[in-house]
Design an enzyme around this catalytic site. Structure first.
Site, PDB file in Angstrom:
ATOM      1  N   HIS A 256      24.663  25.012  30.033  1.00  0.00           N
ATOM      2  CA  HIS A 256      25.738  25.921  30.431  1.00  0.00           C
ATOM      3  C   HIS A 256      25.236  26.806  31.550  1.00  0.00           C
ATOM      4  CE1 HIS A 256      28.988  28.847  30.105  1.00  0.00           C
ATOM      5  NE2 HIS A 256      29.655  27.926  29.435  1.00  0.00           N
ATOM      6  N   ASP A 310      31.694  22.169  24.077  1.00  0.00           N
ATOM      7  CA  ASP A 310      32.298  20.839  24.080  1.00  0.00           C
ATOM      8  C   ASP A 310      31.606  19.864  23.148  1.00  0.00           C
ATOM      9  OD1 ASP A 310      34.365  21.240  25.954  1.00  0.00           O
ATOM     10  OD2 ASP A 310      32.846  21.406  27.505  1.00  0.00           O
TER      11      ASP A 310
HETATM   12  N1  COA Z   1      21.418  17.305  30.254  1.00  0.00           N
HETATM   13  C1  COA Z   1      20.209  17.134  30.824  1.00  0.00           C
HETATM   14  N2  COA Z   1      19.679  18.002  31.697  1.00  0.00           N
HETATM   15  C2  COA Z   1      20.424  19.082  31.996  1.00  0.00           C
HETATM   16  C3  COA Z   1      21.682  19.302  31.437  1.00  0.00           C
HETATM   17  C4  COA Z   1      22.174  18.361  30.530  1.00  0.00           C
HETATM   18  N3  COA Z   1      23.373  18.497  29.969  1.00  0.00           N
HETATM   19  N4  COA Z   1      22.191  20.453  31.939  1.00  0.00           N
HETATM   20  C5  COA Z   1      21.275  20.929  32.783  1.00  0.00           C
HETATM   21  N5  COA Z   1      20.207  20.092  32.837  1.00  0.00           N
HETATM   22  C6  COA Z   1      19.006  20.269  33.648  1.00  0.00           C
HETATM   23  C7  COA Z   1      19.248  19.781  35.072  1.00  0.00           C
HETATM   24  O1  COA Z   1      18.969  18.413  35.223  1.00  0.00           O
HETATM   25  C8  COA Z   1      18.314  20.676  35.839  1.00  0.00           C
HETATM   26  O2  COA Z   1      17.022  20.158  35.697  1.00  0.00           O
HETATM   27  P1  COA Z   1      15.905  20.337  36.878  1.00  0.00           P
HETATM   28  O3  COA Z   1      15.676  21.810  36.983  1.00  0.00           O
HETATM   29  O4  COA Z   1      14.728  19.564  36.371  1.00  0.00           O
HETATM   30  O5  COA Z   1      16.525  19.745  38.122  1.00  0.00           O
HETATM   31  C9  COA Z   1      18.388  22.018  35.092  1.00  0.00           C
HETATM   32  O6  COA Z   1      18.735  21.666  33.758  1.00  0.00           O
HETATM   33  C10 COA Z   1      19.412  22.965  35.667  1.00  0.00           C
HETATM   34  O7  COA Z   1      20.615  22.250  35.824  1.00  0.00           O
HETATM   35  P2  COA Z   1      21.876  22.718  36.664  1.00  0.00           P
HETATM   36  O8  COA Z   1      22.807  21.557  36.850  1.00  0.00           O
HETATM   37  O9  COA Z   1      21.451  23.467  37.880  1.00  0.00           O
HETATM   38  O10 COA Z   1      22.485  23.749  35.681  1.00  0.00           O
HETATM   39  P3  COA Z   1      23.933  24.348  35.786  1.00  0.00           P
HETATM   40  O11 COA Z   1      23.850  25.711  35.281  1.00  0.00           O
HETATM   41  O12 COA Z   1      24.530  24.134  37.113  1.00  0.00           O
HETATM   42  O13 COA Z   1      24.704  23.356  34.782  1.00  0.00           O
HETATM   43  C11 COA Z   1      26.395  22.461  33.513  1.00  0.00           C
HETATM   44  C12 COA Z   1      25.628  23.727  33.896  1.00  0.00           C
HETATM   45  C13 COA Z   1      27.324  22.803  32.356  1.00  0.00           C
HETATM   46  C14 COA Z   1      27.237  21.998  34.720  1.00  0.00           C
HETATM   47  C15 COA Z   1      25.410  21.363  33.100  1.00  0.00           C
HETATM   48  O14 COA Z   1      24.587  21.817  32.053  1.00  0.00           O
HETATM   49  C16 COA Z   1      26.118  20.070  32.708  1.00  0.00           C
HETATM   50  O15 COA Z   1      26.537  19.298  33.586  1.00  0.00           O
HETATM   51  N6  COA Z   1      26.245  19.792  31.365  1.00  0.00           N
HETATM   52  C17 COA Z   1      26.878  18.601  30.882  1.00  0.00           C
HETATM   53  C18 COA Z   1      28.394  18.665  30.999  1.00  0.00           C
HETATM   54  C19 COA Z   1      28.987  19.636  30.013  1.00  0.00           C
HETATM   55  O16 COA Z   1      28.707  19.596  28.836  1.00  0.00           O
HETATM   56  N7  COA Z   1      29.904  20.475  30.545  1.00  0.00           N
HETATM   57  C20 COA Z   1      30.611  21.453  29.742  1.00  0.00           C
HETATM   58  C21 COA Z   1      30.126  22.841  30.002  1.00  0.00           C
HETATM   59  S1  COA Z   1      30.867  23.999  28.903  1.00  0.00           S
END
Ligand code: COA
Length: 374
Positions: A256, A310
């Site tokens: 998140h 979710d």
């Molecule tokens: N699974 C695996 N790795 C994850 C992850 C996940 N669900 N969420 C984040 N990471 C990792 C990224 O690969 C990244 O790793 P790195 O530093 O080695 O490159 C790090 O954590 C940071 O990720 P980032 O995408 O910058 O974090 P964010 O704050 O932008 O992401 C979300 C937030 C929600 C977009 C992301 O966690 C995600 O796509 N989750 C899955 C979809 C989901 O469940 N969405 C509903 C949200 S309520």
């Protein structure tokens, strides 16, 4: 320059608050755990929209008004019947919410009666429209709202054409509470931008529904179910998670932008899932989900990646007999309370959104005649 406005405050708001380090979510200062235990969705909607918990009389009146407005105009039903049955229910909901504005448009944003009626009508109509499309796309006629049933129970009744189990209805009501509001996310921002032009609230909700529909926002719980089905068995969980980590693929239902601990809503939803399974039957995907949470926590917990809202909501919705592509419309049904609260708040000290940009294009370019272009 970092796109996406990360960490840039877009508005002052007293509607909800998140502490991502401590895993706290409050609506108007009240912790989500408290509301999940003691409130109902309509009472919570009232709290979000009007800022205070209603008195007994205020709540009774609000519930009465919503119940009185649950039927949708036959011309809206007829319009919905013309939509393709293969259309995504979120697209149907967006078009239907916008169409409501055609019937009730006389915009009068300075009139509290107009505001109240619009709030009531949107809260009341959206569940009816969502349930109607589920039946219509199967070739059935929509079911009329049931006068004796409350908000959540009536939705399940309109969906399944039978009165729901009271425990299931209460669990669904809590799901709506949990999804009602969540600070300045993409769809809420979209609602506020639209509201800032002083357009009507139906356009505000329609634009927010369109924004919620994208896979990066409202669609993740659908993906969680598809992922659990693909994994198929607890023994496949660890290899699946390790493979995702190795490929740097996102695991659905985890991580998140704000929460760096387990999402407080995920904790409540997990308990609700267990309560529901105890009542209406076990679900093998819950075992897979639990194993998945253990492995992801072990591997990614140190990076602050835990289950989000979710992860367990899809399992609850599935057990309640809600089709997978209706998970996001159900989310929208709840979030309309938050969008309307932000619409009202935006109107109080409105200033139209007009951000700037960082221009990185050309200057003083020539207009080349079409015959001379290469
Ligand atoms: N699974 C695996 N790795 C994850 C992850 C996940 N669900 N969420 C984040 N990471 C990792 C990224 O690969 C990244 O790793 P790195 O530093 O080695 O490159 C790090 O954590 C940071 O990720 P980032 O995408 O910058 O974090 P964010 O704050 O932008 O992401 C979300 C937030 C929600 C977009 C992301 O966690 C995600 O796509 N989750 C899955 C979809 C989901 O469940 N969405 C509903 C949200 S309520």
């Amino acid at each position: 320059f970092k796109p996406g406005l990360d960490g840039v405050p877009a508005a002052q708001s007293s509607i909800s608050n998140v502490d991502g380090q401590k895993g706290i979510l409050e609506y108007r200062g009240i912790r989500i755990e408290e509301l999940a235990k003691k409130s109902t969705f309509l009472e919570t909607a009232y709290l979000l929209i009007w800022g205070e918990l209603p008195s007994k009389e205020e709540l009774a009146l609000f519930e009465y008004e919503v119940h009185q407005n649950r039927r949708i105009k036959y011309r809206i039903r007829d319009m919905m019947k013309c939509f393709p049955e293969s259309g995504h229910p979120m697209d149907v909901l967006q078009a239907s919410a916008a169409a409501l504005g055609l019937f009730y448009s006389r915009r009068d944003l300075n009139n509290p009666v107009y505001i109240r009626n619009a709030v009531v009508r949107l809260l009341a109509s959206i569940p009816t429209m969502v349930a109607a499309f589920e039946l219509m796309r199967r070739g059935d006629d929509p079911v009329r709202p049931h006068d004796d049933l409350d908000y959540a129970a009536n939705f399940l009744y309109m969906l399944h054409e039978e009165k729901p189990d009271p425990v299931a209805a209460r669990i669904f009501d809590v799901c709506l509470i949990l999804h009602a509001e969540h600070t300045m996310n993409a769809s809420t921002f979209s609602a506020r931008v639209t509201a800032s032009t002083l357009t009507d609230p139906y356009a505000v909700v329609a634009s927010a529904v369109g924004t919620l529909g994208g896979p990066l926002h409202g669609g993740a719980n659908e993906e969680v179910i598809r992922m659990l089905e693909e994994i198929g068995s607890t023994k496949n969980v660890r290899p699946y998670v390790l493979d995702c980590i190795q490929r740097k693929a996102k695991i659905m239902g985890f991580g998140h932008r704000v929460y760096k601990v387990k999402d407080p809503r995920a904790k409540i939803l997990q308990n609700l899932a267990e309560e529901l399974f105890a009542k209406v039957g076990y679900d093998k995907y819950y075992d897979i989900a639990q194993e998945m949470e253990r492995v992801v926590e072990e591997k990614l917990g140190p990076k602050g990646i835990y289950a989000n809202v979710d992860f367990y909501s899809g399992l609850v919705y599935r057990k309640l007999g809600i089709s997978t592509d209706f998970f996001t419309p159900v989310f929208a049904m709840a979030r309309v309370a938050g969008w309307l609260a932000h619409w009202k708040e935006q109107l109080v000290q409105n200033r139209i959104f007009r951000p700037s940009q960082v221009y990185n294009g050309r200057h003083n370019a020539n207009y080349v005649h079409i015959t001379e272009r290469t």
